[in-house]
Write a protein that holds these residues in place. Structure first.
Motif, PDB file in Angstrom:
ATOM      1  N   GLN A  82      -2.504  -3.140  -2.412  1.00 32.01           N
ATOM      2  CA  GLN A  82      -1.007  -2.519  -2.471  1.00 32.01           C
ATOM      3  C   GLN A  82      -1.221  -0.954  -2.008  1.00 32.01           C
ATOM      4  O   GLN A  82      -0.306  -0.197  -1.873  1.00 32.01           O
ATOM      5  N   HIS A 105       2.492  -0.562   2.592  1.00 37.77           N
ATOM      6  CA  HIS A 105       3.203   0.195   3.611  1.00 37.77           C
ATOM      7  C   HIS A 105       2.934  -0.282   4.862  1.00 37.77           C
ATOM      8  O   HIS A 105       1.752  -0.438   5.156  1.00 37.77           O
ATOM      9  N   ASP A 143      15.292  -7.003   6.658  1.00 38.94           N
ATOM     10  CA  ASP A 143      16.682  -7.272   5.635  1.00 38.94           C
ATOM     11  C   ASP A 143      16.541  -8.497   5.368  1.00 38.94           C
ATOM     12  O   ASP A 143      16.963  -8.776   4.111  1.00 38.94           O
ATOM     13  N   GLU A 172      14.564  -9.292   2.620  1.00 34.03           N
ATOM     14  CA  GLU A 172      14.709  -8.253   1.497  1.00 34.03           C
ATOM     15  C   GLU A 172      13.450  -7.424   1.145  1.00 34.03           C
ATOM     16  O   GLU A 172      13.142  -7.248  -0.180  1.00 34.03           O
ATOM     17  N   ILE A 173      12.704  -6.973   2.155  1.00 34.92           N
ATOM     18  CA  ILE A 173      11.608  -6.016   1.885  1.00 34.92           C
ATOM     19  C   ILE A 173      12.123  -4.711   1.532  1.00 34.92           C
ATOM     20  O   ILE A 173      13.020  -4.160   2.530  1.00 34.92           O
ATOM     21  N   PRO A 174      11.540  -4.094   0.398  1.00 35.25           N
ATOM     22  CA  PRO A 174      12.266  -2.847   0.069  1.00 35.25           C
ATOM     23  C   PRO A 174      12.049  -1.920   1.055  1.00 35.25           C
ATOM     24  O   PRO A 174      10.723  -1.518   1.631  1.00 35.25           O
ATOM     25  N   GLU A 175      12.899  -0.939   1.259  1.00 37.20           N
ATOM     26  CA  GLU A 175      13.029   0.128   2.481  1.00 37.20           C
ATOM     27  C   GLU A 175      11.689   1.183   2.211  1.00 37.20           C
ATOM     28  O   GLU A 175      11.165   1.673   3.035  1.00 37.20           O
ATOM     29  N   PRO A 176      11.336   1.321   0.792  1.00 37.37           N
ATOM     30  CA  PRO A 176      10.425   2.479   0.716  1.00 37.37           C
ATOM     31  C   PRO A 176       9.035   1.759   1.285  1.00 37.37           C
ATOM     32  O   PRO A 176       7.906   2.726   1.453  1.00 37.37           O
ATOM     33  N   GLN A 177       8.800   0.668   1.544  1.00 39.34           N
ATOM     34  CA  GLN A 177       7.471  -0.113   2.146  1.00 39.34           C
ATOM     35  C   GLN A 177       7.414  -0.142   3.639  1.00 39.34           C
ATOM     36  O   GLN A 177       6.210  -0.518   4.182  1.00 39.34           O
ATOM     37  N   THR A 178       8.385   0.427   4.012  1.00 45.74           N
ATOM     38  CA  THR A 178       8.224   0.358   5.502  1.00 45.74           C
ATOM     39  C   THR A 178       9.170   1.684   6.575  1.00 45.74           C
ATOM     40  O   THR A 178      10.006   2.322   5.682  1.00 45.74           O
TER      41      THR A 178
END
Length: 183
Positions: free
Chosen positions: A42, A67, A86, A89-95
């Motif tokens: 993580q 990340h 999208d 549904e990968i969370p935006e803060p991870q990329t």
């Protein structure tokens, strides 16, 4: 193209309709992540340079990387990466998706990466990017970082370059993988 392992395993990614992009094959990605998996957690900061569809960076996220930064010069491919993220549904803060040349990004970023995957079009010169990573004053790589360059069997990369040392070389069909670490 599908995700090989992790939480998104088996999910099919969108791919370009033309053949200008050479996506990393499922088999080659599986080989890469069989080697890298023990190093992914993580806290892993993954860099996918010349990201194309984003399949390698998404695979890293699927396997638990914290990340991933995708760097790709083509606006069309950056849009495709965004669609794939999208869709999963990968969370935006991870990329992060950066649409610019690899050298430009590397020369201005303040980030440090644990794993780097560099897969430019095979006709490209690899040395300018590798020299940025290998510079003695470069903080782009964490102490235990691994940089993997995918290249053609016709491209010969050096075993030693500045602070980088190639510790593993694999050949699969017309593709080769060179694994580098800090000396």
């Amino acid at each position: 193209m599908r995700i090989i392992g992790g939480i998104y395993r088996g999910r099919i990614l969108k791919s370009p309709s033309d053949f200008k992009t050479r996506p990393t094959s499922d088999r080659l990605r599986e080989t890469i992540f069989n080697i890298l998996n023990p190093q992914i957690n993580q806290f892993t900061n993954f860099l996918d340079l010349c990201a194309g569809t984003g399949a390698v960076g998404i695979e890293a996220l699927s396997r638990g990387a914290g990340h991933t930064t995708f760097v790709e010069i083509s606006r069309k491919m950056c849009g495709l990466i965004e669609k794939n993220l999208d869709y999963l549904e990968i969370p935006e803060p991870q990329t992060d998706i950066i649409c610019e040349r690899s050298e430009k990004f590397l020369n201005k970023t303040k980030s440090t990466f644990d794993l780097v995957y560099f897969d430019p079009p095979y006709q490209n010169d690899y040395l300018p990017v590798l020299q940025i990573f290998s510079a003695e004053n470069s903080d782009l790589l964490s102490p235990q970082a691994v940089l993997i360059a995918e290249h053609s069997t016709k491209t010969d990369l050096p075993d030693l370059l500045g602070q980088l040392r190639r510790w593993r070389f694999l050949k699969q069909g017309e593709s080769c993988l060179s694994f580098f670490e800090k000396k």
